[in-house]
Design a protein around this motif. Structure first.
Motif, short mmCIF file in Angstrom:
data_model
loop_
_atom_site.label_atom_id
_atom_site.label_comp_id
_atom_site.label_asym_id
_atom_site.label_seq_id
_atom_site.Cartn_x
_atom_site.Cartn_y
_atom_site.Cartn_z
N GLU A 62 0.79 -1.00 0.08
CA GLU A 62 0.40 -0.42 -0.05
C GLU A 62 1.26 0.79 -0.17
OE1 GLU A 62 -2.82 0.52 -0.77
OE2 GLU A 62 -3.40 2.29 -0.29
N SER A 63 2.62 1.18 1.25
CA SER A 63 2.73 2.24 0.93
C SER A 63 3.50 2.31 -0.44
CB SER A 63 3.63 1.96 2.04
OG SER A 63 5.33 2.34 1.54
N VAL A 64 4.16 1.79 -0.99
CA VAL A 64 4.52 1.88 -2.49
C VAL A 64 3.48 2.08 -3.59
CG1 VAL A 64 5.59 0.61 -4.09
CG2 VAL A 64 5.81 -0.65 -2.27
N ARG A 65 2.24 2.01 -3.02
CA ARG A 65 1.49 2.05 -4.17
C ARG A 65 0.88 3.92 -3.86
NH1 ARG A 65 -0.68 -2.72 -4.02
NH2 ARG A 65 -1.51 -2.55 -2.42
N GLU A 66 0.32 4.45 -2.80
CA GLU A 66 1.18 5.32 -2.15
C GLU A 66 2.08 6.66 -3.09
OE1 GLU A 66 0.23 5.90 2.27
OE2 GLU A 66 -1.45 4.90 1.64
N TRP A 67 2.93 6.48 -2.68
CA TRP A 67 4.29 6.87 -3.03
C TRP A 67 4.20 7.10 -5.49
CZ3 TRP A 67 8.55 9.47 -1.13
CH2 TRP A 67 8.38 8.82 0.40
N GLU A 68 3.89 5.72 -5.56
CA GLU A 68 3.68 5.54 -6.76
C GLU A 68 2.36 7.38 -6.82
OE1 GLU A 68 2.37 2.44 -9.11
OE2 GLU A 68 1.41 3.86 -10.59
N MET A 69 1.66 7.59 -6.18
CA MET A 69 0.74 8.87 -6.88
C MET A 69 1.32 9.99 -6.36
SD MET A 69 -2.13 6.64 -7.61
CE MET A 69 -3.08 8.04 -7.54
N GLN A 70 2.30 9.61 -5.60
CA GLN A 70 2.97 11.45 -5.01
C GLN A 70 4.26 11.26 -6.09
OE1 GLN A 70 3.99 11.02 -1.02
NE2 GLN A 70 6.09 12.25 -1.40
N PHE A 71 4.24 10.65 -6.78
CA PHE A 71 5.79 10.66 -7.88
C PHE A 71 4.66 11.09 -8.95
CE2 PHE A 71 9.72 9.94 -6.43
CZ PHE A 71 9.48 9.35 -5.44
N LYS A 72 3.07 10.77 -9.40
CA LYS A 72 2.70 10.45 -10.44
C LYS A 72 2.16 12.20 -10.70
CE LYS A 72 0.67 7.50 -11.87
NZ LYS A 72 -1.31 6.35 -12.13
N GLU A 73 2.05 12.38 -9.12
CA GLU A 73 1.72 14.23 -8.43
C GLU A 73 3.26 14.79 -9.49
OE1 GLU A 73 -0.49 15.09 -5.29
OE2 GLU A 73 -2.02 13.18 -6.27
N LYS A 74 3.38 14.80 -8.78
CA LYS A 74 4.97 16.11 -8.86
C LYS A 74 5.64 15.60 -10.15
CE LYS A 74 8.38 17.65 -6.26
NZ LYS A 74 9.47 17.52 -5.08
N TYR A 75 6.03 14.74 -10.65
CA TYR A 75 6.92 14.29 -12.14
C TYR A 75 6.21 12.97 -13.24
CZ TYR A 75 9.77 14.67 -8.08
OH TYR A 75 10.88 15.38 -7.05
N ASP A 76 7.25 13.44 -13.69
CA ASP A 76 6.91 13.46 -15.63
C ASP A 76 6.58 11.93 -15.42
OD1 ASP A 76 5.97 15.57 -16.60
OD2 ASP A 76 7.90 16.15 -17.60
N TYR A 77 5.69 10.87 -15.88
CA TYR A 77 5.73 9.67 -16.26
C TYR A 77 6.05 9.55 -17.20
CZ TYR A 77 3.77 4.91 -17.83
OH TYR A 77 3.75 4.20 -17.82
N VAL A 78 7.68 8.23 -17.58
CA VAL A 78 8.41 8.40 -18.72
C VAL A 78 8.10 6.79 -19.80
CG1 VAL A 78 10.45 8.25 -20.09
CG2 VAL A 78 9.67 9.84 -17.73
N GLY A 79 6.92 6.02 -18.80
CA GLY A 79 7.90 5.20 -19.26
C GLY A 79 6.91 3.78 -18.38
N ARG A 80 7.07 2.23 -18.44
CA ARG A 80 7.31 1.41 -17.93
C ARG A 80 8.52 0.84 -17.46
NH1 ARG A 80 4.82 -2.47 -20.78
NH2 ARG A 80 4.37 -3.83 -18.76
N LEU A 81 8.54 0.13 -16.20
CA LEU A 81 9.34 -0.88 -16.09
C LEU A 81 9.34 -2.06 -16.03
CD1 LEU A 81 12.38 -1.01 -15.19
CD2 LEU A 81 11.11 -1.73 -12.82
N LEU A 82 10.32 -2.57 -18.08
CA LEU A 82 9.60 -3.82 -18.01
C LEU A 82 10.80 -5.25 -17.21
CD1 LEU A 82 10.86 -3.31 -21.77
CD2 LEU A 82 8.09 -3.41 -21.04
N GLU A 83 9.41 -5.75 -17.00
CA GLU A 83 9.62 -7.06 -16.45
C GLU A 83 10.74 -7.82 -17.67
OE1 GLU A 83 6.35 -9.74 -15.16
OE2 GLU A 83 5.45 -7.39 -14.09
N PRO A 84 11.43 -9.16 -16.76
CA PRO A 84 12.60 -9.59 -17.72
C PRO A 84 11.68 -11.09 -18.97
CG PRO A 84 13.16 -9.67 -15.78
CD PRO A 84 11.79 -8.62 -15.46
#
Ligand code: HEM
Length: 202
Positions: free
Chosen positions: A164-186
């Motif tokens: 849940e904390s990871v998801r909250e951080w993700e929201m915070q980053f989404k608000e402040k910074y530019d989303y560039v793309g996905r981190l690919l799984e191998p």
């Protein structure tokens, strides 16, 4: 013409020297001295002078790069990054040391955090996250070097609160910074990326 001490100009004498007087002096003589119009014109004169001064300042500021313009930061100098996906390896390049641009990933999303270089730059408190998948470090609130994994991290061992904390951080980053793309799984790597990855590991 006389200065009565509060910034207004009196014109009882009538006329006065045209050369040194403002518009109020002329108006004063038309109306027989002073009054509301005199005051109004004085205010207009002050406003006009302030406007002129402001315009001059703006022109000077523009030329000298001052006046509210933020000091050039790496983010200002870089064009917005085109959307693309990243392998772990590709993400690592953007650590703010090898490149001025700084990227990090949270929960599989890559963000351009260059404008936060005071946090994520090589000297910043969170520089450990630059060019990395920061999810585990953020989830465990840990800045140690081994808070992050070198291999792809599927985060499957994190508990519900940490996720849940990871998801909250993700929201915070989404608000402040530019989303560039996905981190690919191998499993999503192209053959070329896969070969490169294996060659590196062998
Ligand atoms: C006592 C420990 C800590 C203190 C006092 C602290 C303080 C702060 C402060 C004041 C900010 C806001 C800065 C700003 O917006 O100007 C901040 C942001 C942040 N902190 Fe911490 N922090 C601590 C520990 C940590 C830890 C352990 C982590 C991660 C594991 C962390 C990750 C972050 C992140 C990612 C940001 C957001 C930066 C951004 O806006 O991009 N902090 N911290």
């Amino acid at each position: 013409m006389a200065d009565d001490g509060d910034g207004k100009l009196r014109t009882e004498e009538g006329g006065g020297a045209e050369g040194g007087g403002g518009p109020e002096e002329v108006a004063g003589s038309w109306l027989g001295g002073g009054g509301a119009l005199d005051m109004l014109l004085s205010l207009a004169f002050v406003a006009l002078a302030a406007l002129l001064a402001y315009q001059l300042y703006r022109r000077w500021a523009k030329r000298s790069g001052a006046g509210g313009a933020a000091p050039a930061s790496p983010a200002d100098a870089l064009p917005r990054m085109k959307r693309r996906d990243f392998t772990l390896e590709q993400l690592r390049e953007y650590d703010g040391a090898r490149t001025p641009r700084i990227l990090l990933a949270v929960n599989g999303k890559v963000f351009d955090v260059t404008k936060g270089s005071k946090f994520y730059g090589p000297e910043g408190p969170y520089g450990i996250f630059a060019g990395r998948d920061a999810s585990r470090g953020l989830a465990t609130f840990c800045l140690d070097k081994d808070a992050l994994r070198d291999e792809y991290d599927d985060l499957s061992d994190l508990n519900a609160v940490q996720m849940e904390s990871v998801r909250e951080w993700e929201m915070q980053f989404k608000e402040k910074y530019d989303y560039v793309g996905r981190l690919l799984e191998p499993s999503e790597y192209t053959d070329e990326e896969d070969t490169k990855d294996h060659t590196k590991q062998d």
